[in-house]
Design a protein around this motif. Sequence first.
Motif, PDB file in Angstrom:
ATOM      1  N   VAL A 170       0.844  -1.199   0.000  1.00 50.77           N
ATOM      2  CA  VAL A 170       0.000   0.000   0.000  1.00 50.77           C
ATOM      3  C   VAL A 170       0.876   1.244   0.000  1.00 50.77           C
ATOM      4  CG1 VAL A 170      -1.792   1.281   1.229  1.00 50.77           C
ATOM      5  CG2 VAL A 170      -1.804  -1.235   1.256  1.00 50.77           C
ATOM      6  N   SER A 171       0.695   2.097  -1.001  1.00 51.58           N
ATOM      7  CA  SER A 171       1.431   3.357  -1.086  1.00 51.58           C
ATOM      8  C   SER A 171       0.445   4.514  -1.052  1.00 51.58           C
ATOM      9  CB  SER A 171       2.264   3.426  -2.374  1.00 51.58           C
ATOM     10  OG  SER A 171       3.319   2.483  -2.342  1.00 51.58           O
ATOM     11  N   VAL A 172       0.772   5.544  -0.287  1.00 51.68           N
ATOM     12  CA  VAL A 172      -0.124   6.695  -0.113  1.00 51.68           C
ATOM     13  C   VAL A 172       0.542   7.960  -0.640  1.00 51.68           C
ATOM     14  CG1 VAL A 172      -1.299   5.705   1.882  1.00 51.68           C
ATOM     15  CG2 VAL A 172       0.764   7.059   2.231  1.00 51.68           C
ATOM     16  N   THR A 173      -0.264   8.881  -1.120  1.00 54.16           N
ATOM     17  CA  THR A 173       0.292  10.165  -1.517  1.00 54.16           C
ATOM     18  C   THR A 173       0.789  10.907  -0.277  1.00 54.16           C
ATOM     19  OG1 THR A 173      -1.994  11.024  -1.522  1.00 54.16           O
ATOM     20  CG2 THR A 173      -1.001  10.490  -3.657  1.00 54.16           C
ATOM     21  N   THR A 174       1.860  11.674  -0.432  1.00 54.20           N
ATOM     22  CA  THR A 174       2.443  12.365   0.715  1.00 54.20           C
ATOM     23  C   THR A 174       1.474  13.377   1.319  1.00 54.20           C
ATOM     24  OG1 THR A 174       3.513  13.867  -0.859  1.00 54.20           O
ATOM     25  CG2 THR A 174       4.840  12.056   0.029  1.00 54.20           C
ATOM     26  N   LEU A 175       0.534  13.861   0.530  1.00 52.09           N
ATOM     27  CA  LEU A 175      -0.555  14.681   1.053  1.00 52.09           C
ATOM     28  C   LEU A 175      -1.833  13.872   0.967  1.00 52.09           C
ATOM     29  CD1 LEU A 175      -1.570  17.456   2.133  1.00 52.09           C
ATOM     30  CD2 LEU A 175      -2.077  18.047  -0.249  1.00 52.09           C
ATOM     31  N   GLY A 176      -2.465  13.670   2.113  1.00 52.61           N
ATOM     32  CA  GLY A 176      -3.747  12.993   2.154  1.00 52.61           C
ATOM     33  C   GLY A 176      -4.852  13.952   2.546  1.00 52.61           C
ATOM     34  N   PHE A 177      -6.044  13.420   2.705  1.00 51.60           N
ATOM     35  CA  PHE A 177      -7.220  14.214   3.064  1.00 51.60           C
ATOM     36  C   PHE A 177      -7.799  13.627   4.344  1.00 51.60           C
ATOM     37  CE2 PHE A 177     -10.579  17.093   1.358  1.00 51.60           C
ATOM     38  CZ  PHE A 177     -11.549  16.879   2.314  1.00 51.60           C
ATOM     39  N   GLY A 178      -7.717  14.381   5.438  1.00 50.84           N
ATOM     40  CA  GLY A 178      -8.320  13.968   6.698  1.00 50.84           C
ATOM     41  C   GLY A 178      -9.797  14.297   6.695  1.00 50.84           C
ATOM     42  N   CYS A 179     -10.643  13.296   6.876  1.00 46.77           N
ATOM     43  CA  CYS A 179     -12.083  13.460   6.633  1.00 46.77           C
ATOM     44  C   CYS A 179     -12.917  13.710   7.881  1.00 46.77           C
ATOM     45  CB  CYS A 179     -12.605  12.242   5.889  1.00 46.77           C
ATOM     46  SG  CYS A 179     -11.850  11.996   4.263  1.00 46.77           S
ATOM     47  N   ALA A 180     -12.279  14.029   9.016  1.00 43.56           N
ATOM     48  CA  ALA A 180     -13.063  14.384  10.196  1.00 43.56           C
ATOM     49  C   ALA A 180     -13.864  15.672   9.988  1.00 43.56           C
ATOM     50  CB  ALA A 180     -12.164  14.498  11.420  1.00 43.56           C
ATOM     51  N   PRO A 181     -13.286  16.747   9.414  1.00 47.22           N
ATOM     52  CA  PRO A 181     -14.054  17.982   9.262  1.00 47.22           C
ATOM     53  C   PRO A 181     -15.332  17.821   8.440  1.00 47.22           C
ATOM     54  CG  PRO A 181     -11.723  18.444   9.012  1.00 47.22           C
ATOM     55  CD  PRO A 181     -11.855  16.947   9.055  1.00 47.22           C
ATOM     56  N   ILE A 182     -15.297  16.991   7.383  1.00 49.48           N
ATOM     57  CA  ILE A 182     -16.523  16.848   6.585  1.00 49.48           C
ATOM     58  C   ILE A 182     -17.556  15.982   7.291  1.00 49.48           C
ATOM     59  CG2 ILE A 182     -15.307  17.253   4.416  1.00 49.48           C
ATOM     60  CD1 ILE A 182     -15.626  14.221   3.865  1.00 49.48           C
ATOM     61  N   GLY A 183     -17.185  15.410   8.437  1.00 50.11           N
ATOM     62  CA  GLY A 183     -18.167  14.739   9.276  1.00 50.11           C
ATOM     63  C   GLY A 183     -18.788  15.677  10.293  1.00 50.11           C
ATOM     64  N   GLY A 184     -18.363  16.962  10.283  1.00 49.13           N
ATOM     65  CA  GLY A 184     -18.947  17.954  11.182  1.00 49.13           C
ATOM     66  C   GLY A 184     -18.164  18.197  12.449  1.00 49.13           C
ATOM     67  N   LEU A 185     -16.847  17.972  12.424  1.00 55.71           N
ATOM     68  CA  LEU A 185     -16.039  18.193  13.621  1.00 55.71           C
ATOM     69  C   LEU A 185     -15.999  19.674  13.980  1.00 55.71           C
ATOM     70  CD1 LEU A 185     -14.121  17.093  15.785  1.00 55.71           C
ATOM     71  CD2 LEU A 185     -12.240  17.407  14.159  1.00 55.71           C
ATOM     72  N   LEU A 186     -16.487  20.000  15.179  1.00 55.32           N
ATOM     73  CA  LEU A 186     -16.465  21.366  15.728  1.00 55.32           C
ATOM     74  C   LEU A 186     -17.183  22.369  14.838  1.00 55.32           C
ATOM     75  CD1 LEU A 186     -12.765  21.475  17.013  1.00 55.32           C
ATOM     76  CD2 LEU A 186     -14.827  20.778  18.248  1.00 55.32           C
ATOM     77  N   GLY A 187     -18.124  21.895  14.033  1.00 56.45           N
ATOM     78  CA  GLY A 187     -18.903  22.806  13.193  1.00 56.45           C
ATOM     79  C   GLY A 187     -19.605  22.055  12.084  1.00 56.45           C
ATOM     80  N   ALA A 188     -20.863  22.411  11.846  1.00 54.63           N
ATOM     81  CA  ALA A 188     -21.649  21.726  10.820  1.00 54.63           C
ATOM     82  C   ALA A 188     -21.073  21.997   9.432  1.00 54.63           C
ATOM     83  CB  ALA A 188     -23.105  22.177  10.883  1.00 54.63           C
ATOM     84  N   VAL A 189     -21.153  20.989   8.574  1.00 52.58           N
ATOM     85  CA  VAL A 189     -20.713  21.102   7.182  1.00 52.58           C
ATOM     86  C   VAL A 189     -21.819  20.531   6.301  1.00 52.58           C
ATOM     87  CG1 VAL A 189     -18.964  20.454   5.485  1.00 52.58           C
ATOM     88  CG2 VAL A 189     -18.302  20.826   7.852  1.00 52.58           C
ATOM     89  N   ASP A 190     -22.300  21.343   5.369  1.00 52.42           N
ATOM     90  CA  ASP A 190     -23.349  20.884   4.469  1.00 52.42           C
ATOM     91  C   ASP A 190     -22.799  19.916   3.433  1.00 52.42           C
ATOM     92  OD1 ASP A 190     -25.256  22.386   5.774  1.00 52.42           O
ATOM     93  OD2 ASP A 190     -25.012  24.124   4.450  1.00 52.42           O
TER      94      ASP A 190
END
Length: 335
Positions: free
Chosen positions: A13-33
């Motif tokens: 498994v190889s990952v790009t050096t920049l990834g996307f953390g998906c907690a914010p789009i789950g509404g962490l510390l603020g709603a996200v439409d």
Amino acid sequence: MTLSTRRLGATSVSVTTLGFGCAPIGGLLGAVDERPARHALDTAWEGGVRYFDTAPFYGFGASERRVGDALREHPRDDYVLSTKAGRLLRPHADPPGAENGWEQPLPFRPVYDYGYDAVRRSLEDSLQRLGLERIDVLLLHDIGRFTHAEAAHAHHFEAATTGGLKALMEMKREGLIGAYGIGVNETAVLMAALERGEWDCFLLAGRYTLLEQDALDDLLTLCVSRGTSIICGGPYNSGLLAGGATWNYAEAPADLIARRDRLAAICNDHGVSLRAAALQFPLAHPAVASVIPGARTPDEARDNLARLAEPLPADLWRELQHENLLRPDAPIPSA
């Protein structure tokens, strides 16, 4: 943009050096439409990001559903996806979202269980929420005293490093996952886990950043020797290094705000952004495979891509070390 990739441990498994953390789009510390969340994911994809990290806990299923909806439009072999196990979601009419940091969560209640059956069940549940046939990396989520305090830590740690680890190893052998590890906000529990078995990777959030480098004392060196990769979550320390006032999901203490301001002033003197330095710094360590800042809007996703590509002079790192803002033994990016 074409992002470089790095392998997780000795896996395929190889990952790009920049990834996307998906907690914010789950509404962490603020709603996200729904729409800006989807556009943020699409923007990251268009910029070359091919590693996405989510979890059942993020919005009690909301993040996984949004990630799956976005990624199903792309060939499955074109990206790497990680999710987590350790909390099963049970239906609940009044979900405890606010007390867990989530705005507008789905109607579920998370229940801790790191045992063998629960970890296997968690993967099956995640696949259904994602609408995908497989994930690439499965991480045991939030073991340790930071989450469970002393009273419950021993019980959960034992379950995770016996039954949970056994389930992970079996699922990897069966081809259900390509790599496994642990995702936490503390280093001590990872040191303890390394005494219990072999791990492909650890997702360490907020503990190896421009503000905090204590992981150099032991964990990162041990990970290099054991072949365990580090995925750096929270490179902005919950937003503090991005100009906010939050650290470790709470109000930042005054001493860390002052330290952040000193870092920002030196970056400004060199004509560069603090966010770029914060994003690029962890990647200089040989244990680190990827850095995964979160984003809740397309603009934030674009900014992460721009900060990764921003040129930073070698003099910047030397001055940070001279001012005791960066440890002298910390590997620094090449100019």
